[in-house]
Design a protein around this motif. Structure first.
Motif, short mmCIF file in Angstrom:
data_model
loop_
_atom_site.label_atom_id
_atom_site.label_comp_id
_atom_site.label_asym_id
_atom_site.label_seq_id
_atom_site.Cartn_x
_atom_site.Cartn_y
_atom_site.Cartn_z
N LYS A 196 0.82 -1.20 0.00
CA LYS A 196 0.00 0.00 0.00
C LYS A 196 0.87 1.26 0.00
O LYS A 196 1.75 1.43 0.84
N GLY A 197 0.60 2.14 -0.97
CA GLY A 197 1.33 3.40 -1.05
C GLY A 197 2.66 3.31 -1.75
O GLY A 197 3.35 4.33 -1.91
N TRP A 198 3.04 2.13 -2.21
CA TRP A 198 4.33 1.93 -2.88
C TRP A 198 4.16 1.10 -4.15
O TRP A 198 3.27 0.26 -4.23
N TRP A 210 11.82 0.57 -5.26
CA TRP A 210 10.47 0.97 -4.84
C TRP A 210 10.36 2.48 -4.82
O TRP A 210 11.32 3.18 -4.47
N VAL A 211 9.18 3.00 -5.22
CA VAL A 211 8.90 4.43 -5.15
C VAL A 211 7.52 4.61 -4.55
O VAL A 211 6.67 3.72 -4.61
N ARG A 212 7.29 5.80 -3.99
CA ARG A 212 5.97 6.11 -3.48
C ARG A 212 4.97 6.19 -4.63
O ARG A 212 5.26 6.77 -5.68
N ALA A 213 3.79 5.61 -4.44
CA ALA A 213 2.78 5.60 -5.50
C ALA A 213 2.36 7.00 -5.90
O ALA A 213 1.99 7.25 -7.05
N ALA A 214 2.43 7.94 -4.95
CA ALA A 214 2.01 9.32 -5.24
C ALA A 214 2.96 10.03 -6.19
O ALA A 214 2.60 11.08 -6.74
N TYR A 215 4.15 9.49 -6.39
CA TYR A 215 5.16 10.13 -7.23
C TYR A 215 5.10 9.71 -8.67
O TYR A 215 5.91 10.19 -9.49
#
Length: 219
Positions: A196-198, A210-215
């Motif tokens: 979640k969120g990644w 891995w990166v933040r999903a918001a980015y």
């Protein structure tokens, strides 16, 4: 069952994302973002347009120009030529059109099969039989292409970095080690969506992390 498959494939046209009807709209929006020097969102729009029209040379041209404006200038992932050719063939028609072709081909094949069974003329029977076989395979391929098109349109396994600078982590945690830095406009392959969120990602040069999903913004 064959008719049910075709009908279901046709219904998905209304809900499938980024259908060819919107490809030119995405292309124009990409041009607007490009003129504003917002290369990340321009790339998002161009890639969405290309998803519906993979063989469109104008879209590919604009993607190449926009990619040259990004900081990382990552080379695109290379695909075997016949894979791109096949995708282009599948995307030639909408899901509705493939469904219509399959239904028409099936009806015609059934009529020709009846002609083969009941017509006495040998030449007509031969023509009917072989035409029936061709139309049956046309039906099968059309149904397969309709489902495959739905799969392509509903699969979101690529994304564009939309934040100015993003650290790629070796684990889905803000405290994890940084393995690389990527910048806005870079295209990445999504390999994992379970955290979640990644997002687990892979760059075109093979590096993963891995990166933040918001980015990122999915294509």
């Amino acid at each position: 069952m064959a008719f049910a498959l075709c009908a279901h494939a046709g219904k998905t046209a209304a809900t499938a994302a980024h259908d060819p009807d919107s490809a030119q709209e995405y292309f124009q929006r990409g041009n607007a973002f490009y003129r504003q020097c917002d290369y990340a969102h321009a790339m998002v729009c161009y890639m969405r347009a290309q998803k519906s029209e993979p063989l469109n040379k104008d879209i590919q041209h604009n993607i190449n120009i926009t990619r040259s404006k990004t900081i990382d200038k990552m080379p695109p992932e290379s695909n075997i030529f016949f894979v791109e050719w096949y995708k282009g063939l599948v995307m030639l028609n909408t899901i509705d059109n493939w469904a219509v072709i399959s239904i028409v081909a099936l009806i015609a094949a059934l009529l020709l099969f009846l002609a083969y069974l009941f017509v006495g003329n040998m030449l007509v029977r031969k023509i009917s039989f072989y035409s029936c076989v061709v139309l049956f395979f046309t039906f099968c391929f059309s149904v397969f292409f309709a489902w495959n098109r739905k799969y392509i349109l509903n699969t979101h396994d690529t994304a564009i970095i939309v934040k100015e600078s993003v650290a790629i982590k070796n684990l889905p945690s803000t405290k994890a080690l940084e393995t690389a830095i990527v910048h806005e406009g870079t295209c990445v392959r999504i390999t994992d969506k379970d955290m979640k969120g990644w997002y687990g990602i892979r760059l075109s040069d093979g590096r993963e992390g891995w990166v933040r999903a918001a980015y990122v913004e999915l294509i």
